[in-house]
Enzyme design. Structure first.
Site, PDB file in Angstrom:
ATOM      1  N   ASP A  16      -8.336  -7.402  -1.427  1.00 25.27           N
ATOM      2  CA  ASP A  16      -7.182  -7.708  -1.357  1.00 25.27           C
ATOM      3  C   ASP A  16      -7.194  -9.184  -1.806  1.00 25.27           C
ATOM      4  O   ASP A  16      -7.090 -10.198  -0.772  1.00 25.27           O
ATOM      5  CB  ASP A  16      -6.349  -7.616  -0.042  1.00 25.27           C
ATOM      6  N   GLU A  88       2.661  -6.711  -7.851  1.00 23.04           N
ATOM      7  CA  GLU A  88       3.955  -6.569  -7.025  1.00 23.04           C
ATOM      8  C   GLU A  88       5.242  -6.990  -7.689  1.00 23.04           C
ATOM      9  O   GLU A  88       5.413  -7.958  -8.251  1.00 23.04           O
ATOM     10  CB  GLU A  88       3.905  -7.171  -5.792  1.00 23.04           C
ATOM     11  N   LYS A 124       3.528  -2.298  -7.139  1.00 30.47           N
ATOM     12  CA  LYS A 124       3.925  -2.314  -5.596  1.00 30.47           C
ATOM     13  C   LYS A 124       5.192  -2.744  -5.196  1.00 30.47           C
ATOM     14  O   LYS A 124       5.824  -3.793  -5.921  1.00 30.47           O
ATOM     15  CB  LYS A 124       2.765  -3.352  -5.321  1.00 30.47           C
ATOM     16  N   THR A 148       4.581  -1.086  -0.012  1.00 27.29           N
ATOM     17  CA  THR A 148       4.057  -2.185   0.838  1.00 27.29           C
ATOM     18  C   THR A 148       4.833  -2.345   2.007  1.00 27.29           C
ATOM     19  O   THR A 148       5.986  -2.064   1.939  1.00 27.29           O
ATOM     20  CB  THR A 148       3.348  -3.331  -0.094  1.00 27.29           C
ATOM     21  N   PHE A 170       0.397  -1.990   7.239  1.00 20.77           N
ATOM     22  CA  PHE A 170      -0.069  -3.340   7.471  1.00 20.77           C
ATOM     23  C   PHE A 170      -0.689  -3.259   8.880  1.00 20.77           C
ATOM     24  O   PHE A 170       0.127  -3.509   9.867  1.00 20.77           O
ATOM     25  CB  PHE A 170       0.994  -4.323   7.287  1.00 20.77           C
TER      26      PHE A 170
END
Length: 317
Positions: A16, A88, A124, A148, A170
């Site tokens: 990440d 993203e 994303k 996400t 998350f």
């Protein structure tokens, strides 16, 4: 073996980060980025040439430069991993279904111009209703998606019904919220973020959903080891390094080995009203989704300012 070596045997490990150097040193299978991570990397001197290249390829359109920069970082990362990169969509499009679809198509097109097949890219998007519907359309076009900022079971079910490739619940942000709200610590399997991902994972396997789960946003390696066996886990370079330097026995906690004859389709079919109500009933999820979108949008704006500064400097020179 260290914990990272053992984890890689039961879970696909994802880095990440937007920091190419960190990714090179840790040998993950996949990597994920977001506006915050790209912003951090773009500030480092060793990556200024990536910004310059994005500017040169995109004339003076700030939106085009940002998209090219995201793709440039993705291409650099893909040189050092065997798997996929998650890139993203602008968080300001989180409630714009068509805008998200258009942006996803554009990012894939930019990757293809660099010789990167769409199979190596995950688009994303925030797991709003509009983001999920955008992903559903992109998936029909053969563009894989990573949903996400996922905090609620309603989001997870809607994503699975939309047949998205992957979700990123998350973990650490859920823990942060409960620690603040209840003013106490949580440990091991009682960590609310760990419990959330475990619940989603078991629900998906029970109902034979094909969408895979990638736990994200970890605060410590205990959260990671509690989710060993999850389909994927995306982990910061600092925690990857800690896992790599830690010895011990790692026991898988999650398993997809269920009796498939007992699997069944979910009895829930979520339309917009049902999704909105069920998500709204989870105060933590409502707060963290909105907060996450605002944070990513603010970092996108900062990234644009950084690019504008670089653009003006280039013009001066």
């Amino acid at each position: 073996m260290n914990l990272l070596e053992q984890l890689k045997k039961v879970t696909t490990v994802v880095a990440d980060s937007g920091d190419v150097d960190s990714i090179k040193s840790l040998n993950p299978t996949d990597a994920t980025t977001n506006p915050s991570l790209i912003l951090q990397a773009a500030k480092l001197p060793q990556y200024q040439h990536i910004i310059v290249d994005a500017i040169e390829k995109s004339a003076d359109n700030i939106d085009d430069i940002c998209d090219q920069l995201i793709v440039n970082f993705g291409c650099e990362i893909l040189k050092h991993i065997p798997g996929r990169i998650s890139s993203e969509v602008d968080a300001r499009l989180s409630f714009d279904e068509q805008g998200s679809i258009d942006k996803g198509r554009k990012l894939i097109s930019l990757y293809q111009k660099r010789g990167i097949a769409k199979e190596r890219v995950l688009i994303k998007l925030a797991a709003t209703w509009q983001g999920i519907k955008a992903a559903e359309q992109l998936e029909k076009e053969g563009i894989s998606c990573n949903l996400t900022l996922l905090f609620s079971m309603a989001q997870a079910i809607a994503c699975a019904e939309a047949k998205v490739t992957l979700i990123s619940p998350f973990v650490g942000r859920i823990l942060d919220w409960y620690k603040k709200t209840e003013n106490r610590e949580f440990y091991g399997s009682e960590d609310p973020g760990v419990k959330s991902v475990t619940q989603i994972y078991n629900f998906y396997k029970e109902h034979n959903y094909k969408t895979v789960i990638m736990g994200a946003s970890f605060r410590n390696i205990n959260e990671i080891t509690e989710l060993a066996g999850c389909d994927l886990l995306t982990i910061s370079p600092a925690l990857l390094a800690e896992l790599q330097s830690t010895q011990g026995n790692l026991l898988p906690k999650l398993s997809s080995n269920i009796d498939q004859t007992q699997s069944k389709q979910s009895e829930q079919t979520l339309d917009f009203s049902n999704f909105s109500w069920q998500h709204n009933e989870d105060a933590m999820a409502v707060e963290l989704l909105s907060q996450g979108i605002r944070k990513f949008a603010a970092d996108q704006c900062q990234l644009e300012q950084l690019i504008m500064t670089a653009f003006k400097l280039k013009q001066t020179n």
